[in-house]
Design a protein around this motif. Structure first.
Motif, PDB file in Angstrom:
ATOM      1  N   GLU A 134      15.492 -39.458 -16.069  1.00 62.58           N
ATOM      2  CA  GLU A 134      15.470 -38.264 -15.227  1.00 62.58           C
ATOM      3  C   GLU A 134      16.390 -38.386 -14.021  1.00 62.58           C
ATOM      4  O   GLU A 134      16.609 -37.413 -13.295  1.00 62.58           O
ATOM      5  N   SER A 135      16.940 -39.577 -13.778  1.00 62.92           N
ATOM      6  CA  SER A 135      17.830 -39.780 -12.637  1.00 62.92           C
ATOM      7  C   SER A 135      19.252 -39.423 -13.035  1.00 62.92           C
ATOM      8  O   SER A 135      19.984 -40.217 -13.616  1.00 62.92           O
ATOM      9  N   ARG A 136      19.656 -38.196 -12.712  1.00 66.00           N
ATOM     10  CA  ARG A 136      20.978 -37.715 -13.086  1.00 66.00           C
ATOM     11  C   ARG A 136      21.942 -37.669 -11.900  1.00 66.00           C
ATOM     12  O   ARG A 136      23.133 -37.794 -12.064  1.00 66.00           O
ATOM     13  N   GLY A 137      21.400 -37.505 -10.713  1.00 69.11           N
ATOM     14  CA  GLY A 137      22.237 -37.526  -9.523  1.00 69.11           C
ATOM     15  C   GLY A 137      22.748 -38.937  -9.253  1.00 69.11           C
ATOM     16  O   GLY A 137      21.966 -39.873  -9.160  1.00 69.11           O
ATOM     17  N   GLY A 138      24.048 -39.094  -9.139  1.00 74.16           N
ATOM     18  CA  GLY A 138      24.628 -40.408  -8.911  1.00 74.16           C
ATOM     19  C   GLY A 138      24.835 -41.228 -10.173  1.00 74.16           C
ATOM     20  O   GLY A 138      25.481 -42.272 -10.136  1.00 74.16           O
ATOM     21  N   THR A 139      24.275 -40.762 -11.288  1.00 76.83           N
ATOM     22  CA  THR A 139      24.429 -41.462 -12.562  1.00 76.83           C
ATOM     23  C   THR A 139      25.540 -40.807 -13.366  1.00 76.83           C
ATOM     24  O   THR A 139      25.557 -39.585 -13.539  1.00 76.83           O
ATOM     25  N   MET A 140      26.468 -41.604 -13.862  1.00 76.08           N
ATOM     26  CA  MET A 140      27.624 -41.075 -14.575  1.00 76.08           C
ATOM     27  C   MET A 140      27.609 -41.473 -16.043  1.00 76.08           C
ATOM     28  O   MET A 140      27.166 -42.568 -16.392  1.00 76.08           O
ATOM     29  N   SER A 141      28.076 -40.589 -16.885  1.00 72.75           N
ATOM     30  CA  SER A 141      28.235 -40.876 -18.310  1.00 72.75           C
ATOM     31  C   SER A 141      29.563 -41.591 -18.529  1.00 72.75           C
ATOM     32  O   SER A 141      30.599 -41.163 -18.005  1.00 72.75           O
ATOM     33  N   MET A 142      29.533 -42.650 -19.298  1.00 73.92           N
ATOM     34  CA  MET A 142      30.752 -43.425 -19.525  1.00 73.92           C
ATOM     35  C   MET A 142      31.570 -42.856 -20.679  1.00 73.92           C
ATOM     36  O   MET A 142      31.048 -42.134 -21.541  1.00 73.92           O
ATOM     37  N   VAL A 143      32.849 -43.171 -20.671  1.00 72.46           N
ATOM     38  CA  VAL A 143      33.762 -42.729 -21.724  1.00 72.46           C
ATOM     39  C   VAL A 143      34.225 -43.952 -22.514  1.00 72.46           C
ATOM     40  O   VAL A 143      34.292 -45.059 -21.973  1.00 72.46           O
ATOM     41  N   ASP A 144      34.547 -43.744 -23.757  1.00 67.32           N
ATOM     42  CA  ASP A 144      34.949 -44.834 -24.645  1.00 67.32           C
ATOM     43  C   ASP A 144      36.468 -44.956 -24.662  1.00 67.32           C
ATOM     44  O   ASP A 144      37.162 -44.152 -25.290  1.00 67.32           O
ATOM     45  N   LEU A 145      36.990 -45.958 -23.980  1.00 69.08           N
ATOM     46  CA  LEU A 145      38.436 -46.146 -23.903  1.00 69.08           C
ATOM     47  C   LEU A 145      39.008 -46.798 -25.157  1.00 69.08           C
ATOM     48  O   LEU A 145      40.221 -46.996 -25.242  1.00 69.08           O
ATOM     49  N   ARG A 146      38.163 -47.130 -26.107  1.00 65.92           N
ATOM     50  CA  ARG A 146      38.681 -47.646 -27.378  1.00 65.92           C
ATOM     51  C   ARG A 146      39.509 -46.588 -28.091  1.00 65.92           C
ATOM     52  O   ARG A 146      40.359 -46.905 -28.932  1.00 65.92           O
ATOM     53  N   PHE A 153      34.467 -51.741 -25.413  1.00 68.57           N
ATOM     54  CA  PHE A 153      33.947 -50.588 -24.696  1.00 68.57           C
ATOM     55  C   PHE A 153      33.795 -50.970 -23.228  1.00 68.57           C
ATOM     56  O   PHE A 153      32.817 -51.574 -22.818  1.00 68.57           O
ATOM     57  N   HIS A 154      34.810 -50.623 -22.438  1.00 68.67           N
ATOM     58  CA  HIS A 154      34.752 -50.889 -21.008  1.00 68.67           C
ATOM     59  C   HIS A 154      33.783 -49.909 -20.352  1.00 68.67           C
ATOM     60  O   HIS A 154      33.553 -48.808 -20.851  1.00 68.67           O
ATOM     61  N   TYR A 155      33.235 -50.305 -19.218  1.00 65.11           N
ATOM     62  CA  TYR A 155      32.329 -49.436 -18.483  1.00 65.11           C
ATOM     63  C   TYR A 155      33.167 -48.555 -17.576  1.00 65.11           C
ATOM     64  O   TYR A 155      33.448 -48.889 -16.427  1.00 65.11           O
ATOM     65  N   ALA A 156      33.588 -47.414 -18.127  1.00 70.30           N
ATOM     66  CA  ALA A 156      34.576 -46.551 -17.484  1.00 70.30           C
ATOM     67  C   ALA A 156      34.074 -45.116 -17.393  1.00 70.30           C
ATOM     68  O   ALA A 156      33.279 -44.658 -18.213  1.00 70.30           O
ATOM     69  N   ASP A 172      48.973 -34.548 -14.269  1.00 70.12           N
ATOM     70  CA  ASP A 172      48.420 -33.821 -15.407  1.00 70.12           C
ATOM     71  C   ASP A 172      47.812 -34.775 -16.439  1.00 70.12           C
ATOM     72  O   ASP A 172      47.237 -34.334 -17.430  1.00 70.12           O
ATOM     73  N   VAL A 173      47.980 -36.066 -16.195  1.00 68.15           N
ATOM     74  CA  VAL A 173      47.468 -37.083 -17.122  1.00 68.15           C
ATOM     75  C   VAL A 173      46.081 -37.527 -16.653  1.00 68.15           C
ATOM     76  O   VAL A 173      45.888 -37.809 -15.463  1.00 68.15           O
ATOM     77  N   PRO A 174      45.088 -37.590 -17.540  1.00 74.27           N
ATOM     78  CA  PRO A 174      43.750 -38.019 -17.129  1.00 74.27           C
ATOM     79  C   PRO A 174      43.752 -39.461 -16.631  1.00 74.27           C
ATOM     80  O   PRO A 174      44.523 -40.301 -17.103  1.00 74.27           O
ATOM     81  N   ILE A 175      42.901 -39.720 -15.646  1.00 79.07           N
ATOM     82  CA  ILE A 175      42.758 -41.056 -15.065  1.00 79.07           C
ATOM     83  C   ILE A 175      41.336 -41.539 -15.312  1.00 79.07           C
ATOM     84  O   ILE A 175      40.374 -40.792 -15.109  1.00 79.07           O
ATOM     85  N   TYR A 176      41.215 -42.777 -15.744  1.00 77.86           N
ATOM     86  CA  TYR A 176      39.899 -43.376 -15.959  1.00 77.86           C
ATOM     87  C   TYR A 176      39.792 -44.636 -15.114  1.00 77.86           C
ATOM     88  O   TYR A 176      40.756 -45.396 -14.973  1.00 77.86           O
ATOM     89  N   VAL A 177      38.609 -44.849 -14.547  1.00 79.03           N
ATOM     90  CA  VAL A 177      38.371 -46.051 -13.758  1.00 79.03           C
ATOM     91  C   VAL A 177      37.358 -46.923 -14.472  1.00 79.03           C
ATOM     92  O   VAL A 177      36.328 -46.448 -14.942  1.00 79.03           O
TER      93      VAL A 177
END
Length: 286
Positions: A134-146, A153-156, A172-177
């Motif tokens: 239920e904790s959605r504020g401050g919690t981010m969904s990760m993306v699969d850089l593979r 699977f980096h934690y990005a 115009d290019v997406p940036i991932y951290v």
């Protein structure tokens, strides 16, 4: 740490105390047994006294596991007396792209999540999710850089805005951290580094992302705020992933300089959720 496409990193000398958490519950004197269908590594239950009453934890015992090593990561010259000169490099990534990558440590276990407390230098591995659903504020969904060619699977997460020395970098290019506790400062793919003000010298950098509830999450560091054991350093790096080489995306590896001021990092690897700060009483930090 497992090799990640031959990317070299600046490794900190922080020493971590590790704890292994099983199912963590508030108890009234009784212990709990193994969950239905005991996972590999189950041994017994044990009571551990904590500051908030008593918690019962399952004790971890791991069978023989493989740990990948690389000849490209060595201790800094002249640091023979430092723990970093003989400590093993054990990474915290779990999923890999295929059998052509050495097995990861967590991938050989039933660990579901981990958390790093930067105040006490404590690593907690757990068999359950540490971020409440239920904790959605401050919690981010990760993306699969593979999908870009990463071997693991980096934690990005996706970066909505990148600010360098007080100015917003537009692209115009997406940036991932990638949140990388094995990096000291910030490592940036060469195209982004030399195509931005980072190449002119960086005294501060901030990134803005979106949480699951749509709220804004911001991380940053600077020469002014990153003091003591914190080191703010920005360097270019070769990222040998096809998607990056072809200019489809930029990648930033944000290290401890961007995490120390957050207090903690919690990663639910299986659920693919990540949170900076907000350690949860009764789960990650007892």
């Amino acid at each position: 740490r497992p090799p990640a496409g031959r990317i070299s990193r600046t490794c900190p000398r922080t020493r971590w105390d590790a704890r292994f958490d099983g199912e963590v519950v508030d108890v009234t004197g009784e212990t709990v047994g193994p969950p239905v269908g005991p996972p590999a590594g189950w041994s017994e239950t044990s009571k551990v006294t904590s500051g908030n009453k008593l918690a019962t934890k399952q004790r971890f015992t791991f069978p023989e596991v493989l740990l990948g090593v690389t000849s490209e990561v060595t201790a800094k010259e002249g640091s023979s007396g430092s723990p970093a000169s003989y400590a093993p490099f054990v990474g915290l990534v779990k999923e890999r792209a295929g059998d052509w990558i050495r097995p990861t440590f967590l991938g050989q276990t039933d660990v579901t999540s981990f958390s790093l407390d930067f105040t006490t230098d404590t690593l907690v591995l757990s068999r359950r999710e540490q971020i409440p659903r239920e904790s959605r504020g401050g919690t981010m969904s990760m993306v699969d850089l593979r999908l870009l060619g990463s071997p693991v699977f980096h934690y990005a997460v996706a970066v909505e805005e990148l600010w360098i020395n007080g100015s917003r970098h537009k692209t115009d290019v997406p940036i991932y951290v990638v949140f990388d506790s094995g990096t000291t400062g910030m490592l940036v793919d060469r195209d982004l580094f030399y195509g931005s003000d980072l190449a002119l010298g960086t005294f501060e950098c901030h990134m803005k992302m979106r949480a699951e509830d749509g709220s804004r999450v911001q991380i940053g560091s600077s020469l002014r705020t990153c003091t003591s054991r914190c080191l703010f350093l920005t360097l270019p790096i070769d990222v040998p992933w096809d998607g990056v080489r072809q200019g489809k995306a930029h990648v930033i590896f944000a290290g401890l300089a961007f995490m120390f001021n957050q207090g903690s990092l919690t990663v639910d690897a299986d659920a693919r959720r990540v949170r900076l700060g907000g350690g949860f009483k009764g789960a990650a930090f007892l």
